[in-house]
Design a protein around this motif. Structure first.
Motif, PDB file in Angstrom:
ATOM      1  N   ILE A  44       0.828  -1.203   0.000  1.00  0.00           N
ATOM      2  CA  ILE A  44       0.000   0.000   0.000  1.00  0.00           C
ATOM      3  C   ILE A  44       0.865   1.256   0.000  1.00  0.00           C
ATOM      4  N   ALA A  45       1.969   1.236   0.759  1.00  0.00           N
ATOM      5  CA  ALA A  45       2.876   2.393   0.772  1.00  0.00           C
ATOM      6  C   ALA A  45       3.465   2.639  -0.621  1.00  0.00           C
ATOM      7  N   CYS A  46       3.870   1.578  -1.303  1.00  0.00           N
ATOM      8  CA  CYS A  46       4.405   1.703  -2.667  1.00  0.00           C
ATOM      9  C   CYS A  46       3.330   2.182  -3.636  1.00  0.00           C
ATOM     10  N   LEU A  47       2.116   1.679  -3.472  1.00  0.00           N
ATOM     11  CA  LEU A  47       1.013   2.081  -4.349  1.00  0.00           C
ATOM     12  C   LEU A  47       0.727   3.573  -4.224  1.00  0.00           C
ATOM     13  N   VAL A  48       0.737   4.078  -2.993  1.00  0.00           N
ATOM     14  CA  VAL A  48       0.503   5.508  -2.767  1.00  0.00           C
ATOM     15  C   VAL A  48       1.618   6.338  -3.401  1.00  0.00           C
ATOM     16  N   CYS A  49       2.851   5.849  -3.305  1.00  0.00           N
ATOM     17  CA  CYS A  49       3.986   6.583  -3.892  1.00  0.00           C
ATOM     18  C   CYS A  49       3.934   6.578  -5.417  1.00  0.00           C
ATOM     19  N   ILE A  50       3.498   5.450  -6.007  1.00  0.00           N
ATOM     20  CA  ILE A  50       3.497   5.313  -7.464  1.00  0.00           C
ATOM     21  C   ILE A  50       2.344   6.073  -8.112  1.00  0.00           C
ATOM     22  N   ASP A  51       1.141   5.943  -7.561  1.00  0.00           N
ATOM     23  CA  ASP A  51      -0.060   6.516  -8.166  1.00  0.00           C
ATOM     24  C   ASP A  51      -0.223   7.982  -7.753  1.00  0.00           C
ATOM     25  N   LYS A  52      -0.102   8.892  -8.701  1.00  0.00           N
ATOM     26  CA  LYS A  52      -0.199  10.320  -8.404  1.00  0.00           C
ATOM     27  C   LYS A  52      -1.587  10.728  -7.920  1.00  0.00           C
ATOM     28  N   SER A  53      -2.616   9.955  -8.294  1.00  0.00           N
ATOM     29  CA  SER A  53      -3.969  10.281  -7.837  1.00  0.00           C
ATOM     30  C   SER A  53      -4.133  10.065  -6.336  1.00  0.00           C
ATOM     31  N   LEU A  54      -3.207   9.307  -5.749  1.00  0.00           N
ATOM     32  CA  LEU A  54      -3.257   9.065  -4.303  1.00  0.00           C
ATOM     33  C   LEU A  54      -2.338  10.001  -3.529  1.00  0.00           C
ATOM     34  N   HIS A  55      -1.758  10.977  -4.231  1.00  0.00           N
ATOM     35  CA  HIS A  55      -0.890  11.932  -3.544  1.00  0.00           C
ATOM     36  C   HIS A  55      -1.752  13.003  -2.867  1.00  0.00           C
ATOM     37  N   GLN A  56      -2.557  12.531  -1.933  1.00  0.00           N
ATOM     38  CA  GLN A  56      -3.437  13.372  -1.136  1.00  0.00           C
ATOM     39  C   GLN A  56      -3.037  13.231   0.325  1.00  0.00           C
ATOM     40  N   PRO A  57      -3.286  14.265   1.133  1.00  0.00           N
ATOM     41  CA  PRO A  57      -2.858  14.226   2.543  1.00  0.00           C
ATOM     42  C   PRO A  57      -3.290  12.966   3.283  1.00  0.00           C
ATOM     43  N   MET A  58      -4.541  12.537   3.082  1.00  0.00           N
ATOM     44  CA  MET A  58      -5.045  11.382   3.824  1.00  0.00           C
ATOM     45  C   MET A  58      -4.217  10.136   3.550  1.00  0.00           C
ATOM     46  N   TYR A  59      -3.871   9.886   2.285  1.00  0.00           N
ATOM     47  CA  TYR A  59      -3.128   8.682   1.923  1.00  0.00           C
ATOM     48  C   TYR A  59      -1.647   8.810   2.253  1.00  0.00           C
ATOM     49  N   LEU A  60      -1.102  10.006   2.119  1.00  0.00           N
ATOM     50  CA  LEU A  60       0.293  10.220   2.483  1.00  0.00           C
ATOM     51  C   LEU A  60       0.492  10.059   3.991  1.00  0.00           C
ATOM     52  N   LEU A  61      -0.491  10.520   4.768  1.00  0.00           N
ATOM     53  CA  LEU A  61      -0.423  10.327   6.208  1.00  0.00           C
ATOM     54  C   LEU A  61      -0.602   8.855   6.562  1.00  0.00           C
ATOM     55  N   PHE A  62      -1.415   8.151   5.789  1.00  0.00           N
ATOM     56  CA  PHE A  62      -1.608   6.724   6.035  1.00  0.00           C
ATOM     57  C   PHE A  62      -0.311   5.948   5.827  1.00  0.00           C
ATOM     58  N   CYS A  63       0.547   6.447   4.938  1.00  0.00           N
ATOM     59  CA  CYS A  63       1.849   5.793   4.732  1.00  0.00           C
ATOM     60  C   CYS A  63       2.676   5.779   6.019  1.00  0.00           C
ATOM     61  N   ASN A  64       2.486   6.798   6.875  1.00  0.00           N
ATOM     62  CA  ASN A  64       3.169   6.820   8.165  1.00  0.00           C
ATOM     63  C   ASN A  64       2.743   5.637   9.018  1.00  0.00           C
ATOM     64  N   LEU A  65       1.451   5.313   8.955  1.00  0.00           N
ATOM     65  CA  LEU A  65       0.929   4.185   9.722  1.00  0.00           C
ATOM     66  C   LEU A  65       1.493   2.867   9.197  1.00  0.00           C
ATOM     67  N   SER A  66       1.579   2.741   7.870  1.00  0.00           N
ATOM     68  CA  SER A  66       2.156   1.530   7.272  1.00  0.00           C
ATOM     69  C   SER A  66       3.629   1.388   7.639  1.00  0.00           C
ATOM     70  N   LEU A  67       4.359   2.503   7.585  1.00  0.00           N
ATOM     71  CA  LEU A  67       5.781   2.479   7.948  1.00  0.00           C
ATOM     72  C   LEU A  67       5.954   2.073   9.405  1.00  0.00           C
ATOM     73  N   ASN A  68       5.083   2.568  10.275  1.00  0.00           N
ATOM     74  CA  ASN A  68       5.167   2.234  11.690  1.00  0.00           C
ATOM     75  C   ASN A  68       4.882   0.751  11.929  1.00  0.00           C
ATOM     76  N   ASP A  69       3.904   0.193  11.214  1.00  0.00           N
ATOM     77  CA  ASP A  69       3.598  -1.232  11.341  1.00  0.00           C
ATOM     78  C   ASP A  69       4.762  -2.098  10.871  1.00  0.00           C
ATOM     79  N   ILE A  70       5.428  -1.669   9.803  1.00  0.00           N
ATOM     80  CA  ILE A  70       6.597  -2.403   9.305  1.00  0.00           C
ATOM     81  C   ILE A  70       7.734  -2.336  10.321  1.00  0.00           C
ATOM     82  N   LEU A  71       7.983  -1.132  10.851  1.00  0.00           N
ATOM     83  CA  LEU A  71       9.052  -0.939  11.836  1.00  0.00           C
ATOM     84  C   LEU A  71       8.790  -1.759  13.095  1.00  0.00           C
ATOM     85  N   GLY A  72       7.551  -1.703  13.599  1.00  0.00           N
ATOM     86  CA  GLY A  72       7.228  -2.368  14.856  1.00  0.00           C
ATOM     87  C   GLY A  72       7.323  -3.880  14.794  1.00  0.00           C
TER      88      GLY A  72
END
Length: 314
Positions: A44-72
């Motif tokens: 999902i993090a890669c999909l948000v980065c690749i698809d320009k239509s998902l370059h919206q605050p809500m999805y970019l902020l959601f990437c933080n949650l995905s990164l945190n889940d991966i880290l944890g």
């Protein structure tokens, strides 16, 4: 009389209480959950980065949650899986690795709260002040929110571990299948009053700020929805906020269960499993609840799959 070994750099982890017949089923469950967490969150993090239509605050902020889940999960779960296949006498971990594991464990918990708090702010602006949303949620604001979420968590956890590292150790057994702050400072024979006070303050401040911001924000959103006759706005609020609230409640309930079971030593085995599930359950459900239920992400996945299926012929 208890034997003491001062400042040993090799520590002994306590094994999970699993019967021989259950080792491989439990191992398989955790292994599949780990692969699922890594694949879904990274995807999902890669999909948000690749698809320009998902370059919206809500999805970019959601990437933080995905990164945190991966880290944890990437620091704790692989080590846990390898330890499950070893005899208890071989569950050794270096002090430095233990400190890193404890830091990432608490960083995961703290960042779960701070990241969801900044996502709450995004939902508040989108629903309560939609006309100024683009002006408020600029790239600079996105960077500020992201840095604030991770910075606050880093400072709070950094102080927590710094207070523990300063202590001399006279024991070598970590009373847990993985390292955390409480397990580390319990190795010391010194006075840990400051550690207990800061740990309690850390928990109270984090939970109070997190719960308080959620209650205040969702109260204002509810008032706006009740006083508005805009069905489109109400439907948008119901969809986005219910998803966000479910993710938050899963994380909050998982954390409360672990904290509560710490007060009951007779349930130490249940506490160990719940502490592991605190990492696994939110990490598994977040991409499903927040990602798959999003119409925009589903459209992006569908578009990506169609583009992959249409290969050029030579």
């Amino acid at each position: 009389m208890e034997n003491y070994t001062y400042n040993s750099f090799m520590l002994q982890l306590e094994a999970l209480n699993i019967s021989k017949d259950s080792v491989y089923p439990v191992f398989l469950f955790f292994f599949i959950a780990y692969i699922f967490i890594m694949f879904m969150n990274a995807g999902i993090a890669c999909l948000v980065c690749i698809d320009k239509s998902l370059h919206q605050p809500m999805y970019l902020l959601f990437c933080n949650l995905s990164l945190n889940d991966i880290l944890g999960n990437s620091i704790m779960v692989p080590r846990l899986l390898s330890d499950m296949l070893r005899p208890p006498s071989e569950l050794l971990i270096s002090y430095y690795e233990c400190v890193v594991q404890a830091f990432t464990t608490h960083m995961f918990g703290a960042a779960s709260h701070t990241v969801l708090m900044i996502m709450t702010f995004d939902r508040y602006v989108a629903i309560c002040n939609p006309l100024r949303y683009a002006a408020i949620m600029t790239n600079k604001m996105m960077i500020r929110l992201t840095v604030s979420a991770w910075g606050v968590a880093f400072v709070l956890v950094g102080i927590l571990l710094s207070l523990t590292i300063r202590l001399n150790r006279c024991r070598t057994v970590i009373m847990n299948p993985y390292c955390d702050n409480a397990s580390l400072f319990k190795l010391s024979c010194e006075n840990v009053f400051i550690n207990n006070v800061y740990g309690l303050t850390f928990t109270v401040v984090l939970f109070t700020a997190s719960i308080g911001s959620m209650v205040l924000t969702y109260t204002k959103i509810t008032v706006v929805c009740l006083t508005s006759n805009n069905k489109s706005l109400n439907n948008k609020a119901l969809k986005t906020c219910s998803t966000h609230l479910v993710v938050y409640l899963i994380m909050l309930i998982s954390g409360f269960i672990v904290i509560t079971l710490h007060r009951f030593p007779q349930y130490s085995d249940y506490r160990k499993y719940c502490a592991i599930l605190f990492h696994i359950i939110p990490g598994s459900l977040n991409p499903i609840i927040y990602g798959v239920q999003s119409a925009e992400i589903c459209k992006s996945l569908s578009k990506l799959s169609r583009s992959k299926s249409v290969l050029p012929s030579f």
